[in-house]
Design a protein around this motif. Structure first.
Motif, PDB file in Angstrom:
ATOM      1  N   LYS A  80       0.798  -1.215   0.000  1.00  0.00           N
ATOM      2  CA  LYS A  80       0.000   0.000   0.000  1.00  0.00           C
ATOM      3  C   LYS A  80       0.840   1.279   0.000  1.00  0.00           C
ATOM      4  N   LYS A  81       2.152   1.151   0.211  1.00  0.00           N
ATOM      5  CA  LYS A  81       3.017   2.325   0.199  1.00  0.00           C
ATOM      6  C   LYS A  81       4.074   2.227  -0.894  1.00  0.00           C
ATOM      7  N   ARG A  82       3.775   1.442  -1.922  1.00  0.00           N
ATOM      8  CA  ARG A  82       4.742   1.258  -3.007  1.00  0.00           C
ATOM      9  C   ARG A  82       5.065   2.586  -3.692  1.00  0.00           C
ATOM     10  N   LEU A  83       4.048   3.382  -3.990  1.00  0.00           N
ATOM     11  CA  LEU A  83       4.276   4.654  -4.655  1.00  0.00           C
ATOM     12  C   LEU A  83       5.062   5.602  -3.754  1.00  0.00           C
ATOM     13  N   ALA A  84       4.736   5.632  -2.472  1.00  0.00           N
ATOM     14  CA  ALA A  84       5.437   6.508  -1.535  1.00  0.00           C
ATOM     15  C   ALA A  84       6.922   6.185  -1.481  1.00  0.00           C
ATOM     16  N   LYS A  85       7.265   4.907  -1.511  1.00  0.00           N
ATOM     17  CA  LYS A  85       8.677   4.522  -1.470  1.00  0.00           C
ATOM     18  C   LYS A  85       9.396   4.948  -2.743  1.00  0.00           C
ATOM     19  N   LEU A  86       8.725   4.834  -3.884  1.00  0.00           N
ATOM     20  CA  LEU A  86       9.326   5.282  -5.132  1.00  0.00           C
ATOM     21  C   LEU A  86       9.561   6.797  -5.104  1.00  0.00           C
ATOM     22  N   LEU A  87       8.610   7.520  -4.546  1.00  0.00           N
ATOM     23  CA  LEU A  87       8.761   8.975  -4.448  1.00  0.00           C
ATOM     24  C   LEU A  87       9.910   9.351  -3.519  1.00  0.00           C
ATOM     25  N   ASP A  88      10.062   8.612  -2.436  1.00  0.00           N
ATOM     26  CA  ASP A  88      11.176   8.865  -1.526  1.00  0.00           C
ATOM     27  C   ASP A  88      12.505   8.706  -2.250  1.00  0.00           C
ATOM     28  N   GLY A  89      12.574   7.734  -3.157  1.00  0.00           N
ATOM     29  CA  GLY A  89      13.799   7.513  -3.902  1.00  0.00           C
ATOM     30  C   GLY A  89      14.140   8.641  -4.857  1.00  0.00           C
ATOM     31  N   LEU A  90      13.144   9.452  -5.207  1.00  0.00           N
ATOM     32  CA  LEU A  90      13.355  10.575  -6.131  1.00  0.00           C
ATOM     33  C   LEU A  90      13.581  11.897  -5.400  1.00  0.00           C
ATOM     34  N   SER A  91      13.458  11.878  -4.093  1.00  0.00           N
ATOM     35  CA  SER A  91      13.444  13.126  -3.331  1.00  0.00           C
ATOM     36  C   SER A  91      14.761  13.893  -3.420  1.00  0.00           C
ATOM     37  N   LYS A  92      15.870  13.196  -3.623  1.00  0.00           N
ATOM     38  CA  LYS A  92      17.161  13.897  -3.678  1.00  0.00           C
ATOM     39  C   LYS A  92      17.341  14.692  -4.968  1.00  0.00           C
ATOM     40  N   CYS A 148      -3.182  12.355 -11.368  1.00  0.00           N
ATOM     41  CA  CYS A 148      -3.864  11.107 -11.015  1.00  0.00           C
ATOM     42  C   CYS A 148      -5.057  10.851 -11.927  1.00  0.00           C
ATOM     43  N   PRO A 149      -5.386   9.579 -12.172  1.00  0.00           N
ATOM     44  CA  PRO A 149      -6.603   9.269 -12.933  1.00  0.00           C
ATOM     45  C   PRO A 149      -7.838   9.578 -12.086  1.00  0.00           C
ATOM     46  N   PRO A 150      -8.998   9.742 -12.719  1.00  0.00           N
ATOM     47  CA  PRO A 150     -10.220   9.974 -11.939  1.00  0.00           C
ATOM     48  C   PRO A 150     -10.659   8.699 -11.230  1.00  0.00           C
ATOM     49  N   GLY A 151     -11.567   8.873 -10.261  1.00  0.00           N
ATOM     50  CA  GLY A 151     -12.110   7.717  -9.554  1.00  0.00           C
ATOM     51  C   GLY A 151     -11.364   7.427  -8.273  1.00  0.00           C
ATOM     52  N   LEU A 152     -11.977   6.633  -7.417  1.00  0.00           N
ATOM     53  CA  LEU A 152     -11.360   6.237  -6.152  1.00  0.00           C
ATOM     54  C   LEU A 152     -10.750   4.853  -6.337  1.00  0.00           C
ATOM     55  N   THR A 153      -9.531   4.818  -6.845  1.00  0.00           N
ATOM     56  CA  THR A 153      -8.838   3.585  -7.187  1.00  0.00           C
ATOM     57  C   THR A 153      -7.664   3.367  -6.233  1.00  0.00           C
ATOM     58  N   GLU A 154      -7.073   2.178  -6.289  1.00  0.00           N
ATOM     59  CA  GLU A 154      -5.917   1.915  -5.455  1.00  0.00           C
ATOM     60  C   GLU A 154      -4.756   2.831  -5.814  1.00  0.00           C
ATOM     61  N   THR A 155      -4.608   3.132  -7.105  1.00  0.00           N
ATOM     62  CA  THR A 155      -3.566   4.068  -7.524  1.00  0.00           C
ATOM     63  C   THR A 155      -3.752   5.415  -6.829  1.00  0.00           C
ATOM     64  N   ASN A 156      -4.962   5.910  -6.819  1.00  0.00           N
ATOM     65  CA  ASN A 156      -5.221   7.206  -6.202  1.00  0.00           C
ATOM     66  C   ASN A 156      -5.107   7.153  -4.687  1.00  0.00           C
ATOM     67  N   LYS A 157      -5.485   6.045  -4.092  1.00  0.00           N
ATOM     68  CA  LYS A 157      -5.318   5.917  -2.643  1.00  0.00           C
ATOM     69  C   LYS A 157      -3.841   6.011  -2.280  1.00  0.00           C
ATOM     70  N   GLN A 158      -2.987   5.364  -3.084  1.00  0.00           N
ATOM     71  CA  GLN A 158      -1.550   5.433  -2.823  1.00  0.00           C
ATOM     72  C   GLN A 158      -1.032   6.856  -3.039  1.00  0.00           C
ATOM     73  N   ALA A 159      -1.531   7.517  -4.082  1.00  0.00           N
ATOM     74  CA  ALA A 159      -1.102   8.892  -4.347  1.00  0.00           C
ATOM     75  C   ALA A 159      -1.509   9.817  -3.211  1.00  0.00           C
ATOM     76  N   MET A 160      -2.718   9.651  -2.707  1.00  0.00           N
ATOM     77  CA  MET A 160      -3.187  10.526  -1.637  1.00  0.00           C
ATOM     78  C   MET A 160      -2.453  10.258  -0.333  1.00  0.00           C
ATOM     79  N   ARG A 161      -2.073   9.001  -0.091  1.00  0.00           N
ATOM     80  CA  ARG A 161      -1.276   8.708   1.104  1.00  0.00           C
ATOM     81  C   ARG A 161       0.094   9.371   1.025  1.00  0.00           C
ATOM     82  N   ALA A 162       0.646   9.396  -0.170  1.00  0.00           N
ATOM     83  CA  ALA A 162       2.014   9.897  -0.350  1.00  0.00           C
ATOM     84  C   ALA A 162       2.075  11.415  -0.432  1.00  0.00           C
ATOM     85  N   ALA A 163       0.979  12.073  -0.771  1.00  0.00           N
ATOM     86  CA  ALA A 163       1.005  13.508  -1.069  1.00  0.00           C
ATOM     87  C   ALA A 163       1.044  14.365   0.186  1.00  0.00           C
TER      88      ALA A 163
END
Length: 240
Positions: free
Chosen positions: A102-114, A123-138
């Protein structure tokens, strides 16, 4: 580094327009090292920012543990990079469910932070798992809202799901103040930023550029610039 998700439950509300113009403002006006990550399989942001055809490997970042920086492209705007989308992202939600991370996207973003000061997620429209991960990471979720009851209802549903307005910035978009409905909606939320309906915004798909690139003195360009400054001010405040 700060992550900003551009998201709406509804499609067709100008989400990509916001994403591209805000990313351009971050890079061109604030001189931030900026990455726009297009997570929408429709790839509209990618179309606007690059003439290169999609390779069909956007999903590989998630499915094959490919390094995100291998897919980063330069754009015509200095300091603005892009991770392009393609049709392979249609399978991203299914993949997230299979991976059960559930935090796969967040970890990828952390790797880009430097490498980046600001990362924007289209993000795509709708309440999808992709968007849930994006909202957790944002750090901040920017939500375009057309001045209409249905769009307002979708925003209220999103707030109900999140349970907070703390990390959410609603933005009235496609505003035509000649319409009474639009005028009343904007007046009812005077603290929301507003982006006007304008022909120069429609020209983005022809010019394949942000409004500030080809119509810098237009009211629309000023509105996007003002919105970006508000976002920068929000990010400058310690976590609430």
């Amino acid at each position: 580094m700060a992550t900003i998700a551009i998201y709406s439950l509804k499609g067709g509300v100008g989400k990509t327009t916001l994403a591209v113009n805000l990313a351009w403002s971050a890079a061109a006006q604030s001189a931030r090292r900026t990455l726009l990550w297009d997570l929408d399989p429709q790839a509209a942001s990618s179309f606007l920012l690059t003439s290169k055809k999609p390779k069909g490997d956007a999903l590989s970042i998630f499915s094959k543990d490919a390094a995100p920086d291998k897919l980063i492209r330069k754009t015509a705007t200095q300091r603005l990079d892009l991770i392009a989308a393609d049709a392979s992202l249609r399978d991203l939600d299914l993949l997230f469910h299979e991976l059960d991370k559930k935090k796969r996207l967040a970890k990828l973003l952390d790797g880009l932070s430097k490498d980046y000061d600001r990362i924007l997620l289209d993000c795509p429209p709708g309440l999808t798992e992709t968007n849930k991960q994006a909202m957790r990471a944002a750090d901040l979720i920017v939500v375009p809202v057309i001045p209409s009851p249905l769009s307002q209802r979708a925003f209220e549903e999103l707030i109900g799901y999140l349970g907070t307005t703390r990390r959410v910035l609603p933005v009235h978009v496609m505003v035509d103040r000649r319409r009474r409905l639009h005028g009343d909606s904007v007046a009812s939320q005077p603290n929301w930023p507003a982006i006007p309906m304008a022909s120069v915004i429609e020209q983005m798909s022809v010019r394949r550029a942000a409004v500030g690139e080809f119509a810098a003195n237009s009211p629309a360009a000023a509105a996007f610039a003002g919105l970006w400054q508000e976002i920068e001010q929000w990010l400058a405040v310690p976590a609430r």
